[in-house]
Design an enzyme around this catalytic site. Structure first.
Site, PDB file in Angstrom:
ATOM      1  N   GLU A  79       0.751  -1.062   0.006  1.00 25.68           N
ATOM      2  CA  GLU A  79       0.066  -0.105  -0.007  1.00 25.68           C
ATOM      3  C   GLU A  79       0.874   1.256  -0.088  1.00 25.68           C
ATOM      4  O   GLU A  79       0.431   2.380   0.186  1.00 25.68           O
ATOM      5  CB  GLU A  79      -1.056  -0.029   1.201  1.00 25.68           C
ATOM      6  CG  GLU A  79      -0.171  -0.080   2.431  1.00 25.68           C
ATOM      7  CD  GLU A  79      -1.312  -0.284   3.664  1.00 25.68           C
ATOM      8  OE1 GLU A  79      -2.210   0.604   3.909  1.00 25.68           O
ATOM      9  OE2 GLU A  79      -1.442  -1.261   4.290  1.00 25.68           O
ATOM     10  N   CYS A 111      -3.397  -3.311   4.555  1.00 22.80           N
ATOM     11  CA  CYS A 111      -2.545  -4.467   5.205  1.00 22.80           C
ATOM     12  C   CYS A 111      -2.960  -5.911   4.899  1.00 22.80           C
ATOM     13  O   CYS A 111      -2.411  -6.744   5.296  1.00 22.80           O
ATOM     14  CB  CYS A 111      -2.381  -4.229   6.600  1.00 22.80           C
ATOM     15  SG  CYS A 111      -1.957  -2.650   7.184  1.00 22.80           S
ATOM     16  N   HIS A 233      -2.595  -9.307  12.559  1.00 27.29           N
ATOM     17  CA  HIS A 233      -2.338  -8.251  11.779  1.00 27.29           C
ATOM     18  C   HIS A 233      -1.517  -7.311  13.046  1.00 27.29           C
ATOM     19  O   HIS A 233      -2.232  -6.967  13.920  1.00 27.29           O
ATOM     20  CB  HIS A 233      -3.101  -7.515  11.020  1.00 27.29           C
ATOM     21  CG  HIS A 233      -2.632  -6.160  10.653  1.00 27.29           C
ATOM     22  ND1 HIS A 233      -1.634  -5.819  10.078  1.00 27.29           N
ATOM     23  CD2 HIS A 233      -3.321  -4.859  10.794  1.00 27.29           C
ATOM     24  CE1 HIS A 233      -1.649  -4.695   9.691  1.00 27.29           C
ATOM     25  NE2 HIS A 233      -2.670  -4.076  10.060  1.00 27.29           N
ATOM     26  N   ASN A 277       5.274  -0.947  12.465  1.00 27.30           N
ATOM     27  CA  ASN A 277       4.178  -1.531  11.502  1.00 27.30           C
ATOM     28  C   ASN A 277       4.840  -1.628  10.160  1.00 27.30           C
ATOM     29  O   ASN A 277       5.460  -0.741   9.453  1.00 27.30           O
ATOM     30  CB  ASN A 277       2.872  -0.487  11.369  1.00 27.30           C
ATOM     31  CG  ASN A 277       1.643  -0.919  10.541  1.00 27.30           C
ATOM     32  OD1 ASN A 277       1.670  -2.388  10.379  1.00 27.30           O
ATOM     33  ND2 ASN A 277       0.704  -0.211  10.496  1.00 27.30           N
ATOM     34  N   SER A 310      -7.355  -2.295   6.384  1.00 26.79           N
ATOM     35  CA  SER A 310      -8.336  -1.264   6.578  1.00 26.79           C
ATOM     36  C   SER A 310      -9.283  -0.913   5.336  1.00 26.79           C
ATOM     37  O   SER A 310      -8.481  -1.148   4.184  1.00 26.79           O
ATOM     38  CB  SER A 310      -7.593   0.044   6.956  1.00 26.79           C
ATOM     39  OG  SER A 310      -7.101  -0.055   8.254  1.00 26.79           O
TER      40      SER A 310
HETATM   41  N1  COA Z   1       1.514   4.773  30.390  1.00 29.78           N
HETATM   42  C1  COA Z   1       0.869   3.809  30.158  1.00 29.78           C
HETATM   43  N2  COA Z   1      -0.025   3.762  28.991  1.00 29.78           N
HETATM   44  C2  COA Z   1      -0.340   4.849  28.709  1.00 29.78           C
HETATM   45  C3  COA Z   1       0.151   6.280  28.900  1.00 29.78           C
HETATM   46  C4  COA Z   1       1.173   6.063  29.939  1.00 29.78           C
HETATM   47  N3  COA Z   1       1.909   7.090  30.368  1.00 29.78           N
HETATM   48  N4  COA Z   1      -0.382   6.993  28.334  1.00 29.78           N
HETATM   49  C5  COA Z   1      -1.385   6.523  27.456  1.00 29.78           C
HETATM   50  N5  COA Z   1      -1.536   5.128  27.647  1.00 29.78           N
HETATM   51  C6  COA Z   1      -2.160   4.205  26.894  1.00 29.78           C
HETATM   52  C7  COA Z   1      -3.747   4.431  26.781  1.00 29.78           C
HETATM   53  O1  COA Z   1      -4.299   4.122  27.877  1.00 29.78           O
HETATM   54  C8  COA Z   1      -4.160   3.600  25.627  1.00 29.78           C
HETATM   55  O2  COA Z   1      -4.092   2.421  26.108  1.00 29.78           O
HETATM   56  P1  COA Z   1      -5.729   1.471  25.638  1.00 29.78           P
HETATM   57  O3  COA Z   1      -5.990   1.760  24.335  1.00 29.78           O
HETATM   58  O4  COA Z   1      -5.590   0.229  26.325  1.00 29.78           O
HETATM   59  O5  COA Z   1      -6.894   2.524  26.703  1.00 29.78           O
HETATM   60  C9  COA Z   1      -2.802   3.949  24.580  1.00 29.78           C
HETATM   61  O6  COA Z   1      -1.729   4.193  25.566  1.00 29.78           O
HETATM   62  C10 COA Z   1      -2.941   4.631  23.527  1.00 29.78           C
HETATM   63  O7  COA Z   1      -3.106   6.022  24.041  1.00 29.78           O
HETATM   64  P2  COA Z   1      -4.068   6.823  23.263  1.00 29.78           P
HETATM   65  O8  COA Z   1      -4.184   8.066  24.126  1.00 29.78           O
HETATM   66  O9  COA Z   1      -5.465   6.070  23.094  1.00 29.78           O
HETATM   67  O10 COA Z   1      -3.272   7.204  22.235  1.00 29.78           O
HETATM   68  P3  COA Z   1      -3.514   7.969  20.710  1.00 29.78           P
HETATM   69  O11 COA Z   1      -4.597   8.654  20.829  1.00 29.78           O
HETATM   70  O12 COA Z   1      -2.173   8.799  20.450  1.00 29.78           O
HETATM   71  O13 COA Z   1      -3.633   6.809  19.401  1.00 29.78           O
HETATM   72  C11 COA Z   1      -3.512   4.978  18.113  1.00 29.78           C
HETATM   73  C12 COA Z   1      -3.222   5.532  19.465  1.00 29.78           C
HETATM   74  C13 COA Z   1      -2.980   3.726  17.925  1.00 29.78           C
HETATM   75  C14 COA Z   1      -5.116   5.003  18.006  1.00 29.78           C
HETATM   76  C15 COA Z   1      -2.792   5.869  17.200  1.00 29.78           C
HETATM   77  O14 COA Z   1      -1.307   5.563  17.422  1.00 29.78           O
HETATM   78  C16 COA Z   1      -3.148   5.390  15.659  1.00 29.78           C
HETATM   79  O15 COA Z   1      -3.949   6.100  15.054  1.00 29.78           O
HETATM   80  N6  COA Z   1      -2.335   4.619  15.056  1.00 29.78           N
HETATM   81  C17 COA Z   1      -2.298   4.057  13.626  1.00 29.78           C
HETATM   82  C18 COA Z   1      -3.654   3.287  13.479  1.00 29.78           C
HETATM   83  C19 COA Z   1      -3.633   2.154  13.605  1.00 29.78           C
HETATM   84  O16 COA Z   1      -2.581   1.524  13.849  1.00 29.78           O
HETATM   85  N7  COA Z   1      -4.952   1.493  13.477  1.00 29.78           N
HETATM   86  C20 COA Z   1      -4.985   0.150  14.089  1.00 29.78           C
HETATM   87  C21 COA Z   1      -5.940  -0.746  13.117  1.00 29.78           C
HETATM   88  S1  COA Z   1      -5.219  -1.393  11.881  1.00 29.78           S
END
Ligand code: COA
Length: 390
Positions: A79, A111, A233, A277, A310
């Site tokens: 992709e 993916c 994945h 990833n 996705s």
């Molecule tokens: N210590 C430990 N854990 C912590 C933390 C800290 N200080 N601060 C935050 N976290 C945890 C959160 O609680 C959360 O865990 P949870 O999901 O179990 O609740 C996790 O870290 C991520 O934090 P969050 O604030 O939700 O992250 P974000 O808004 O920055 O986004 C993703 C995280 C994964 C959604 C983002 O990186 C993303 O969009 N990635 C790409 C898309 C993707 O990979 N999609 C997946 C499907 S293919």
């Protein structure tokens, strides 16, 4: 007649950024990345590396071992496409000097692409048992700087040779499938960075997993405990943990202990945690990681695989590890490659990120960085120029 993965090889670039460095730069608690998302390092391709060089470097050890004879199908899943018309498979076909009698094409469904490739290849090989198929997933995961997706970037490729009587993993014929038109992650043609609704994509991933498992279980009659190890994945390793906990509850009404979680998926996460990833390659990077790390001999044991792309497309399927599969892995080479990588500073990471690709049609020779046996030497009149260096 068994059909499946005869050999599997993984490649990732020779440079990485530590997520502790990124956390410091972004003013984020490093535990968010290492625990919350479950990632330690993200692979960064240098300017003379792209999906074709990574794919060629992944496939190289396979061809060194078995030669090129009877490879009649080359499927390149990505992709991170480099051309709207010419398939990356054609560049790869040339670099690897594959036979002219070969069907070569590029596949895309986020993916999920390499999984489509694997099943298409298995069907082709089952129909004509004398032929072999080479499937490659190769991707560069790239999000905007300072976006939530940034710490989940990465890069890498996996190459698989699909044959009858495979030496590593025989595929089971039954699969569970789920397709739905959703906008959870996408990259319009005019953008180099993906757009993602991260939380939504996680929800859809889990919903697709349940749907695919339901079909798989109905078709096979297998239960959760009939599967010895699980691969998912891996957009980031915490996603697989969430998925496995969800599947145990859904399929077996079971709350997993930490120890069960570690036994059932822990080994499959080790490579992804330090590469980030790899999109289409990530499920198969997970499988490679499992096979390379499992302390127990998994011969004769069933491995479950969940592929998610996705957009979205999900598939649940499985395979059985073959007797003596360990003799046919590239474990030592994978470890040496990962151990020999160079850490980048934040400044170097951002410089590489901002570099851009020449689009003026002029002649550009690219500086040589550390790569695998193939590199992108430059671009001339809009034509990419590749070279073999080892
Ligand atoms: N210590 C430990 N854990 C912590 C933390 C800290 N200080 N601060 C935050 N976290 C945890 C959160 O609680 C959360 O865990 P949870 O999901 O179990 O609740 C996790 O870290 C991520 O934090 P969050 O604030 O939700 O992250 P974000 O808004 O920055 O986004 C993703 C995280 C994964 C959604 C983002 O990186 C993303 O969009 N990635 C790409 C898309 C993707 O990979 N999609 C997946 C499907 S293919």
């Amino acid at each position: 007649m068994n059909v499946g993965i005869d050999l599997i090889s993984f490649y990732t670039p020779q440079y990485f950024l530590g997520l502790n460095v990124l956390a410091q730069e972004r003013g984020v608690d490093p535990d968010k990345f290492t625990i919350g998302i479950g990632q330690e390092k993200m692979a960064i391709p240098p300017p003379d590396e792209d999906i074709v060089t990574m794919a060629a470097s992944a496939a190289h050890p396979i061809l060194e071992k078995v030669g090129r004879e009877n490879i009649e199908l080359l499927l390149f899943a990505t992709e991170s496409g480099i051309d709207q018309s010419k398939a990356a498979a054609m560049f790869l076909h040339g670099l690897l000097k594959l036979p002219a009698r070969c069907r070569a094409v590029e596949l895309k469904q986020a993916c999920y692409g390499a999984t489509a490739g694997l099943h298409l290849a298995a069907a082709a090989v089952a129909a004509r048992p004398g032929i072999k198929a080479l499937i490659v997933g190769s991707d560069i995961a790239r999000y905007d700087l300072r976006s939530p997706g940034e710490p989940t970037q990465g890069a890498g490729a996996v190459a698989m040779l699909v044959t009858v009587n495979p030496r590593v993993l025989a595929l089971d014929p039954e699969t569970g499938l789920y397709a739905e038109d959703v906008m959870d992650f996408w990259r319009p043609n005019y953008r180099d960075e993906a757009l993602v609704d991260g939380k939504y994509s996680m929800r859809i991933y889990l919903a697709a997993l349940e749907e695919c498992w339901k079909q798989y279980a109905a078709l096979t009659g297998r239960k959760f405990h009939d599967i010895a190890r699980y691969c998912y994945h891996l957009p980031f390793t915490r996603m697989a943990e969430k998925a496995h906990i969800r599947l145990a509850k859904f399929a077996a009404l079971k709350e997993l202990t930490g120890e069960e979680l570690e036994t059932e998926i822990g080994d499959s996460l080790r490579y992804n945690r330090i590469t980030g990833n790899t999109y289409s390659a990530s499920l198969y990077e997970g499988l490679t990681s499992l096979l390379d790390h499992a302390a127990e001999d998994l011969s004769g044991q069933r491995i479950g695989l969940f592929s998610y792309g996705s957009g979205c497309m999900g598939e649940y399927f499985s395979g059985v590890a073959q007797p003596d599969y360990r003799q046919h892995l590239f474990t030592t080479a994978h470890r040496a490659m990962l151990d020999g990588r160079t850490a980048l500073t934040y400044r170097q990471y951002e410089d590489i990120f901002q570099l851009g690709f020449p689009t003026d049609g002029g002649d550009h020779a690219f500086a040589q960085y550390r790569t695998g046996p193939y590199r992108l030497a430059g671009v001339s009149q809009h034509k990419r120029l590749y070279e073999r260096i080892a």
